[in-house]
Design a protein around this motif. Sequence first.
Motif, PDB file in Angstrom:
ATOM      1  N   TRP A 176      41.473  39.913  40.363  1.00 37.49           N
ATOM      2  CA  TRP A 176      40.794  39.235  39.264  1.00 37.49           C
ATOM      3  C   TRP A 176      39.639  40.132  38.861  1.00 37.49           C
ATOM      4  N   ARG A 177      39.670  40.608  37.647  1.00 33.13           N
ATOM      5  CA  ARG A 177      38.577  41.438  37.135  1.00 33.13           C
ATOM      6  C   ARG A 177      38.170  40.871  35.786  1.00 33.13           C
ATOM      7  N   SER A 178      36.882  40.728  35.611  1.00 27.40           N
ATOM      8  CA  SER A 178      36.415  40.255  34.309  1.00 27.40           C
ATOM      9  C   SER A 178      35.037  40.816  34.018  1.00 27.40           C
ATOM     10  N   ALA A 179      34.810  41.022  32.755  1.00 24.49           N
ATOM     11  CA  ALA A 179      33.502  41.439  32.256  1.00 24.49           C
ATOM     12  C   ALA A 179      33.435  40.998  30.801  1.00 24.49           C
ATOM     13  N   GLY A 180      32.415  40.228  30.476  1.00 23.99           N
ATOM     14  CA  GLY A 180      32.311  39.729  29.106  1.00 23.99           C
ATOM     15  C   GLY A 180      33.526  38.895  28.758  1.00 23.99           C
ATOM     16  N   ALA A 181      34.152  39.203  27.641  1.00 26.08           N
ATOM     17  CA  ALA A 181      35.321  38.447  27.183  1.00 26.08           C
ATOM     18  C   ALA A 181      36.622  38.935  27.818  1.00 26.08           C
ATOM     19  N   HIS A 182      36.574  39.996  28.587  1.00 27.56           N
ATOM     20  CA  HIS A 182      37.778  40.569  29.193  1.00 27.56           C
ATOM     21  C   HIS A 182      38.096  39.875  30.515  1.00 27.56           C
ATOM     22  N   LEU A 183      39.365  39.526  30.703  1.00 29.56           N
ATOM     23  CA  LEU A 183      39.837  38.959  31.962  1.00 29.56           C
ATOM     24  C   LEU A 183      41.181  39.577  32.298  1.00 29.56           C
ATOM     25  N   ASP A 184      41.286  40.132  33.492  1.00 26.96           N
ATOM     26  CA  ASP A 184      42.530  40.712  33.978  1.00 26.96           C
ATOM     27  C   ASP A 184      42.847  40.049  35.310  1.00 26.96           C
ATOM     28  N   LEU A 185      43.916  39.257  35.332  1.00 27.07           N
ATOM     29  CA  LEU A 185      44.325  38.516  36.514  1.00 27.07           C
ATOM     30  C   LEU A 185      45.800  38.808  36.744  1.00 27.07           C
ATOM     31  N   ARG A 186      46.115  39.349  37.934  1.00 24.30           N
ATOM     32  CA  ARG A 186      47.518  39.698  38.190  1.00 24.30           C
ATOM     33  C   ARG A 186      47.838  39.755  39.671  1.00 24.30           C
ATOM     34  N   GLU A 187      49.113  39.615  39.959  1.00 26.48           N
ATOM     35  CA  GLU A 187      49.580  39.813  41.331  1.00 26.48           C
ATOM     36  C   GLU A 187      49.643  41.317  41.563  1.00 26.48           C
ATOM     37  N   ALA A 188      49.112  41.744  42.696  1.00 32.09           N
ATOM     38  CA  ALA A 188      49.027  43.174  42.982  1.00 32.09           C
ATOM     39  C   ALA A 188      49.789  43.548  44.249  1.00 32.09           C
ATOM     40  N   GLY A 189      50.731  42.738  44.618  1.00 36.42           N
ATOM     41  CA  GLY A 189      51.505  43.035  45.822  1.00 36.42           C
ATOM     42  C   GLY A 189      51.507  41.868  46.782  1.00 36.42           C
ATOM     43  N   ALA A 203      52.742  23.502  52.682  1.00 33.65           N
ATOM     44  CA  ALA A 203      52.045  22.565  51.797  1.00 33.65           C
ATOM     45  C   ALA A 203      51.232  23.315  50.752  1.00 33.65           C
ATOM     46  N   TRP A 204      50.575  24.400  51.145  1.00 30.80           N
ATOM     47  CA  TRP A 204      49.769  25.165  50.185  1.00 30.80           C
ATOM     48  C   TRP A 204      50.646  25.791  49.118  1.00 30.80           C
ATOM     49  N   ALA A 205      51.804  26.314  49.534  1.00 28.97           N
ATOM     50  CA  ALA A 205      52.701  26.992  48.587  1.00 28.97           C
ATOM     51  C   ALA A 205      53.268  26.013  47.569  1.00 28.97           C
ATOM     52  N   ALA A 206      53.300  24.728  47.898  1.00 31.04           N
ATOM     53  CA  ALA A 206      53.849  23.731  46.976  1.00 31.04           C
ATOM     54  C   ALA A 206      52.857  23.338  45.880  1.00 31.04           C
ATOM     55  N   VAL A 207      51.597  23.717  46.038  1.00 30.88           N
ATOM     56  CA  VAL A 207      50.581  23.386  45.039  1.00 30.88           C
ATOM     57  C   VAL A 207      50.716  24.349  43.873  1.00 30.88           C
ATOM     58  N   PRO A 208      50.907  23.838  42.630  1.00 29.71           N
ATOM     59  CA  PRO A 208      51.017  24.745  41.490  1.00 29.71           C
ATOM     60  C   PRO A 208      49.701  25.486  41.258  1.00 29.71           C
ATOM     61  N   GLY A 209      49.798  26.758  41.017  1.00 30.64           N
ATOM     62  CA  GLY A 209      48.606  27.566  40.787  1.00 30.64           C
ATOM     63  C   GLY A 209      48.015  27.285  39.415  1.00 30.64           C
ATOM     64  N   PRO A 210      46.713  27.074  39.338  1.00 35.24           N
ATOM     65  CA  PRO A 210      46.089  26.767  38.055  1.00 35.24           C
ATOM     66  C   PRO A 210      46.048  27.954  37.102  1.00 35.24           C
ATOM     67  N   LEU A 211      46.164  29.167  37.612  1.00 31.65           N
ATOM     68  CA  LEU A 211      46.074  30.350  36.748  1.00 31.65           C
ATOM     69  C   LEU A 211      47.370  31.119  36.629  1.00 31.65           C
ATOM     70  N   LEU A 212      48.093  31.277  37.725  1.00 33.18           N
ATOM     71  CA  LEU A 212      49.323  32.060  37.693  1.00 33.18           C
ATOM     72  C   LEU A 212      50.578  31.198  37.747  1.00 33.18           C
TER      73      LEU A 212
END
Length: 112
Positions: free
Chosen positions: A20-33, A102-111
């Motif tokens: 998760w990287r963000s600065a100002g209006a920029h947001l970069d959120l991704r799976e990295a492995g 149980a954790w894996a069954a929770v839908p991710g709010p972002l991804l």
Amino acid sequence: MYACPALIAPPFRPDSVVTWRSAGAHLDLREAGRWLEPEETRAWQAATPQRRTLASWFWHDCYGERRNEMFLAGVDLDEQATRLALDEVLLTDRELAQGRDAWAAVPGPLLG
């Protein structure tokens, strides 16, 4: 500035390394492995020496190398409000005790 202590990996993607990287209006959120698992010899061999070293430094018998690290900086950043907001999304002891499935069954709010 507020440096958040290491936390457990996101419950909605327990096997994924998420950046998760963000600065100002920029947001970069991704799976990295994926996190390294003790029995995955090929993954350990393919990992860089730096990655293997970090994994060994942060290794936990139950969670492996899983962790979150955050550094937040901003003009007039409200440290107390930020801490409260982050603390609100941590798993409770009860939720933690439910385990990985149980954790894996929770839908991710972002991804998702």
